[in-house]
Write an enzyme that holds these catalytic residues in place. Structure first.
Site, PDB file in Angstrom:
ATOM      1  N   GLY A 150      -1.293  -0.793  -2.574  1.00 20.35           N
ATOM      2  CA  GLY A 150      -0.536   0.271  -2.244  1.00 20.35           C
ATOM      3  C   GLY A 150      -0.466   0.227  -0.922  1.00 20.35           C
ATOM      4  O   GLY A 150      -0.701  -0.532  -0.246  1.00 20.35           O
ATOM      5  N   CYS A 151       0.772   0.884  -0.899  1.00 15.29           N
ATOM      6  CA  CYS A 151       1.698   1.198   0.609  1.00 15.29           C
ATOM      7  C   CYS A 151       0.322   1.570   1.697  1.00 15.29           C
ATOM      8  O   CYS A 151      -0.021   1.195   2.630  1.00 15.29           O
ATOM      9  CB  CYS A 151       2.720   1.399   0.277  1.00 15.29           C
ATOM     10  SG  CYS A 151       2.618   3.520  -0.346  1.00 15.29           S
ATOM     11  N   TYR A 152       0.295   2.960   0.873  1.00 14.96           N
ATOM     12  CA  TYR A 152      -1.134   2.988   2.010  1.00 14.96           C
ATOM     13  C   TYR A 152      -2.265   2.624   2.003  1.00 14.96           C
ATOM     14  O   TYR A 152      -2.627   1.967   3.584  1.00 14.96           O
ATOM     15  CB  TYR A 152      -2.064   5.114   1.235  1.00 14.96           C
ATOM     16  CG  TYR A 152      -0.921   5.552   1.896  1.00 14.96           C
ATOM     17  CD1 TYR A 152      -0.426   6.191   2.824  1.00 14.96           C
ATOM     18  CD2 TYR A 152      -0.415   6.621   0.089  1.00 14.96           C
ATOM     19  CE1 TYR A 152       0.823   7.434   3.525  1.00 14.96           C
ATOM     20  CE2 TYR A 152       0.164   7.630   0.841  1.00 14.96           C
ATOM     21  CZ  TYR A 152       0.631   8.069   1.849  1.00 14.96           C
ATOM     22  OH  TYR A 152       1.602   9.354   1.500  1.00 14.96           O
TER      23      TYR A 152
END
Length: 341
Positions: A150-152
């Site tokens: 994921g991006c986070y």
């Protein structure tokens, strides 16, 4: 390598199309979308006009995709839906890189806790590889299924993991605050994402257990001697794309910026997409948007005995499509930067 993108109508899928069109080792031959079926790809993704893309969106059945001669399938689908495609494609001998959350976790109970439904293919959870190339050894020999992070989590794991492994920081009391551009919420129409709702407005959301927290804690615990629990506060910021993360961590001993910088350089010094900024500089989203790079900085705070770690990345490239292509490059034995610089 012959490539198919399944679900290319969203922001991440569109970035994949744009990046793979120029990849010197790949032929993008199939692009699917239920909502855009039959439409010319370059009409729906205007940024690729003039680049000679002859493709139209299609909406093949899973059975037809199993018979497609593409060797690698990128799944740019929502969680839950991705597994419905991944499992039969893997059964047909295809390689799969999944951009959803469906195979990022090892524990089906954790998946159900954070995603609110039983995992559709729990037998594949421990077989999938977590596709963060800077931290995991990726190879098709290890698994034909790559779960793209994921991006986070990308913005948090890259700065934290080396420091946990070397006991430079304490496991307890980690606090991560992140700001994401609106594209991180996806391309679906929503009142809360309207321009007048988001312009000149920023705020927290998904507290206290954003879905990505499960992935972050599982990966940190994998690289640590015990179960790591952190406090994670995501925020939506009035920008199109990008993620800026600030992490506060307790130092082991007296905070020493050089100790952190040396640790990062030892792990990432030869990697193409991790950039340690000079002392006194701070990562800025505007400097990384449109790239597969993540910028890092570290600041020692002797007053509190803590380090302040900062990162910035493009959530649609390093946090999604670009990182998926980077993982493909590594697994194929290409230079990890091919098609990404």
């Amino acid at each position: 390598m012959k490539i198919c993108i399944v679900g290319a109508s969203g922001y991440s899928g569109r970035e994949l199309v744009s990046l793979l069109l120029d990849h010197p080792r790949c032929t993008l031959q199939t692009v699917t979308s239920r909502s855009l079926n039959g439409k010319a790809v370059e009409d729906c993704i205007p940024k690729i006009r003039g680049r000679g893309c002859p493709l139209s969106f299609s909406n093949p059945s899973i059975e037809n995709l199993q018979e497609d001669d593409s060797e690698l399938f990128f799944l740019a689908l929502p969680h839950g839906a991705a597994a419905e495609f991944a499992v039969p494609l893997l059964a047909a001998g295809k390689k799969v890189i999944d951009l959803s959350a469906d195979f990022r976790l090892n524990c089906p109970e954790t998946y159900e806790e954070f995603y609110g439904q039983p995992h559709p293919a729990p037998e594949w959870l421990k077989r999938a590889s977590y596709g963060l190339p800077e931290l995991h050894e990726l190879s098709w020999d290890n698994s034909p299924l790559i779960a793209s992070p994921g991006c986070y989590p990308t913005s948090i794991l890259i700065p934290l993991v080396p420091l946990l492994r070397e006991n430079i920081i304490r496991e307890e009391g980690v606090v991560a605050n992140s700001m994401s551009g609106i594209s991180g919420a996806g391309r679906n129409a929503s009142e809360k994402l309207l321009y007048c709702e988001r312009n000149e407005s920023a705020g927290a959301y998904g507290l206290p257990k954003h879905r990505h927290l499960s992935e972050i804690e599982e990966q940190l615990s994998h690289f640590s001697s015990s179960q790591v629990v952190i406090s994670f506060q995501p925020h939506l910021a009035p920008m199109n794309r990008g993620i800026c993360t600030t992490i506060s961590v307790q130092a082991e001993g007296v905070p020493d910026r050089k100790k952190v910088a040396d640790s990062w350089n030892a792990i990432y010094g030869n990697r193409s997409f991790v950039n340690l900024l000079p002392e006194g500089e701070f990562p800025d989203v505007s400097h990384v948007v449109g790239t597969n790079r993540i910028d890092l900085s570290v600041h020692a705070d002797p007053r509190t005995g803590k380090y302040v770690l900062c990162s910035a990345e493009d959530n649609l490239i390093k946090g999604a499509g670009g990182q998926a292509i980077q993982a493909m490059n590594v697994c194929q034995g290409y230079d990890e930067s091919e098609g990404l610089k």
